[in-house]
Motif scaffolding. Structure first.
Motif, PDB file in Angstrom:
ATOM      1  N   PRO A   1      -1.401 -40.998  -2.984  1.00  0.00           N
ATOM      2  CA  PRO A   1      -0.227 -40.310  -2.440  1.00  0.00           C
ATOM      3  C   PRO A   1      -0.466 -38.841  -2.125  1.00  0.00           C
ATOM      4  O   PRO A   1       0.209 -38.274  -1.264  1.00  0.00           O
ATOM      5  N   MET A   2      -1.436 -38.199  -2.826  1.00  0.00           N
ATOM      6  CA  MET A   2      -1.761 -36.806  -2.541  1.00  0.00           C
ATOM      7  C   MET A   2      -2.620 -36.680  -1.293  1.00  0.00           C
ATOM      8  O   MET A   2      -2.464 -35.743  -0.497  1.00  0.00           O
ATOM      9  N   LEU A   3      -3.547 -37.630  -1.106  1.00  0.00           N
ATOM     10  CA  LEU A   3      -4.483 -37.554   0.019  1.00  0.00           C
ATOM     11  C   LEU A   3      -3.889 -38.053   1.334  1.00  0.00           C
ATOM     12  O   LEU A   3      -4.230 -37.539   2.401  1.00  0.00           O
ATOM     13  N   ASN A   4      -3.008 -39.065   1.263  1.00  0.00           N
ATOM     14  CA  ASN A   4      -2.499 -39.685   2.488  1.00  0.00           C
ATOM     15  C   ASN A   4      -1.893 -38.701   3.487  1.00  0.00           C
ATOM     16  O   ASN A   4      -2.243 -38.726   4.673  1.00  0.00           O
TER      17      ASN A   4
ATOM     18  N   PHE B   1       1.504 -29.877 -17.287  1.00  0.00           N
ATOM     19  CA  PHE B   1       1.469 -28.943 -16.155  1.00  0.00           C
ATOM     20  C   PHE B   1       0.714 -29.535 -14.973  1.00  0.00           C
ATOM     21  O   PHE B   1       1.168 -29.460 -13.826  1.00  0.00           O
ATOM     22  N   LEU B   2      -0.456 -30.144 -15.234  1.00  0.00           N
ATOM     23  CA  LEU B   2      -1.264 -30.730 -14.166  1.00  0.00           C
ATOM     24  C   LEU B   2      -0.533 -31.886 -13.480  1.00  0.00           C
ATOM     25  O   LEU B   2      -0.541 -32.008 -12.248  1.00  0.00           O
ATOM     26  N   ILE B   3       0.104 -32.739 -14.295  1.00  0.00           N
ATOM     27  CA  ILE B   3       0.852 -33.869 -13.730  1.00  0.00           C
ATOM     28  C   ILE B   3       2.035 -33.368 -12.901  1.00  0.00           C
ATOM     29  O   ILE B   3       2.316 -33.888 -11.819  1.00  0.00           O
ATOM     30  N   SER B   4       2.716 -32.336 -13.415  1.00  0.00           N
ATOM     31  CA  SER B   4       3.856 -31.756 -12.685  1.00  0.00           C
ATOM     32  C   SER B   4       3.412 -31.187 -11.348  1.00  0.00           C
ATOM     33  O   SER B   4       4.079 -31.386 -10.317  1.00  0.00           O
ATOM     34  N   MET B   5       2.276 -30.466 -11.348  1.00  0.00           N
ATOM     35  CA  MET B   5       1.756 -29.899 -10.101  1.00  0.00           C
ATOM     36  C   MET B   5       1.383 -30.995  -9.111  1.00  0.00           C
ATOM     37  O   MET B   5       1.643 -30.870  -7.909  1.00  0.00           O
ATOM     38  N   ALA B   6       0.780 -32.066  -9.630  1.00  0.00           N
ATOM     39  CA  ALA B   6       0.425 -33.190  -8.757  1.00  0.00           C
ATOM     40  C   ALA B   6       1.668 -33.816  -8.138  1.00  0.00           C
ATOM     41  O   ALA B   6       1.705 -34.110  -6.932  1.00  0.00           O
TER      42      ALA B   6
ATOM     43  N   ILE C   1       8.030 -43.150  -9.529  1.00  0.00           N
ATOM     44  CA  ILE C   1       8.129 -44.245 -10.495  1.00  0.00           C
ATOM     45  C   ILE C   1       7.362 -43.934 -11.781  1.00  0.00           C
ATOM     46  O   ILE C   1       7.797 -44.294 -12.871  1.00  0.00           O
ATOM     47  N   ILE C   2       6.224 -43.232 -11.662  1.00  0.00           N
ATOM     48  CA  ILE C   2       5.363 -43.055 -12.839  1.00  0.00           C
ATOM     49  C   ILE C   2       5.203 -41.612 -13.306  1.00  0.00           C
ATOM     50  O   ILE C   2       5.148 -41.362 -14.513  1.00  0.00           O
ATOM     51  N   LEU C   3       5.137 -40.638 -12.401  1.00  0.00           N
ATOM     52  CA  LEU C   3       4.778 -39.272 -12.799  1.00  0.00           C
ATOM     53  C   LEU C   3       5.840 -38.545 -13.633  1.00  0.00           C
ATOM     54  O   LEU C   3       5.491 -37.904 -14.630  1.00  0.00           O
ATOM     55  N   PRO C   4       7.148 -38.568 -13.267  1.00  0.00           N
ATOM     56  CA  PRO C   4       8.132 -37.876 -14.108  1.00  0.00           C
ATOM     57  C   PRO C   4       8.133 -38.372 -15.560  1.00  0.00           C
ATOM     58  O   PRO C   4       8.240 -37.563 -16.496  1.00  0.00           O
TER      59      PRO C   4
END
Length: 308
Positions: A259-262, A5-10, A52-55
């Motif tokens: 990628p979240m902060l940029n 869930f946390l990774i999906s939200m990110a 590339i990595i999160l899914p």
């Protein structure tokens, strides 16, 4: 499931923020400047980075199956290195753009012309592609031990070198050389640019304007520093032992946190982007209202026809 869930939200946050920034820049003509051209390129890179990595990490967390095919691992390795190397150079290009804009504003339109900016970004991508090709080919020549267990969240150079049984000296040398050229050199260029920028800012007489520019530049510098230091440590950190967990943490910092902060630091805090976003939202609301009004009128016409 909580981890998934946390990774999906990110991942969703990264997609929404970066694609929103990219779309706003493309739609609003006032944002068709070199600075926003680089920012839109950065947004696309960050989307690629996360995709590339999160899914794959989400699928692994849900199913519990952490296996990846041999070819799939090398495909992930290639694209991750490609995007990472490209972003290292692009951040340096963005710092140079701000240096010219603040320290040499009269020559800015001449220096940062469209052709130069396109060539700059194309050069970043070409260097990233070549870097990925070299690393992938070197890693393909290695022999891996046992069940090919990789102590990492995804396929990256250092964890794969740790899992190899064959001689990895050539790969390690390449890794250190590339880290200097694609990591240390751009970082020094960024630091040099911001030293000149801060020096110029301190000469601004208006206290309000000085604080505004300094606040923006300091935010940029913090994000860039986090990215470069974690990336350089990741590729030159400990290769074995319990301390390898630090490499895993640094990978998360520059592969997910950046990628979240940029988009928040570079774009969404920017007044011009916020104005463009509000303008786009207003246009969207007008379109939605028009469609609703059209549908309502259409229903009234049909109802009137039925009554007649």
């Amino acid at each position: 499931m909580a981890c998934a869930f946390l990774i999906s939200m990110a991942y969703i946050m990264v997609l929404i923020a970066n694609l929103s920034v990219f779309s706003i820049i493309q739609v609003d003509r006032q944002l068709h400047t070199p600075m926003y051209f680089f920012l839109s390129s950065l947004s696309i890179l960050d989307v690629c980075y996360s995709t590339i990595i999160l899914p794959a990490m989400v699928v692994n967390a849900i199913t519990g199956n952490r296996r990846i095919s041999y070819s799939g691992c090398f495909i992930q390795l290639y694209f991750f290195i490609c995007v990472g190397g490209t972003e290292c150079l692009l951040l340096a290009a963005m710092a140079y753009d701000r240096y010219v804009a603040i320290c040499n504003p009269l020559h800015y339109p001449v220096i940062m012309n469209r052709r130069f900016c396109l060539g700059f970004v194309a050069g970043c991508w070409i260097a990233g592609l070549l870097n990925a090709i070299f690393h992938t080919l070197m890693t393909l020549n290695l022999t891996f031990c046992g069940d090919h267990h990789i102590r990492h969240f995804f396929c990256d150079v250092l964890p794969m070198l740790e899992a190899a049984c064959s001689n990895i000296q050539s790969s390690q040398v390449l890794l250190h050389v590339v880290t200097i050229f694609l990591g240390m050199s751009p970082f020094l260029l960024v630091m040099n640019s911001y030293i000149h920028i801060i020096s110029t800012i301190l000469k601004i007489r208006s206290l309000e304007r000085r604080q505004k520019v300094f606040s923006t530049c300091s935010s940029h510098l913090i994000v860039v520093t986090i990215f470069y230091i974690t990336a350089m440590f990741n590729y030159n950190g400990p290769s074995s032992g319990d301390s390898f967990i630090i490499v895993q943490v640094s990978s998360v910092l520059y592969g997910i946190l950046s990628p979240m902060l940029n988009p928040m630091i570079y774009s969404l805090r920017n007044q011009e982007v916020r104005k463009a976003f509000k303008k786009a939202m207003t246009r969207t609301q007008i379109v939605i209202r028009t469609i609703r009004l059209y549908n309502l009128n259409l229903k009234n016409v049909k109802l009137h026809a039925l009554i007649s």
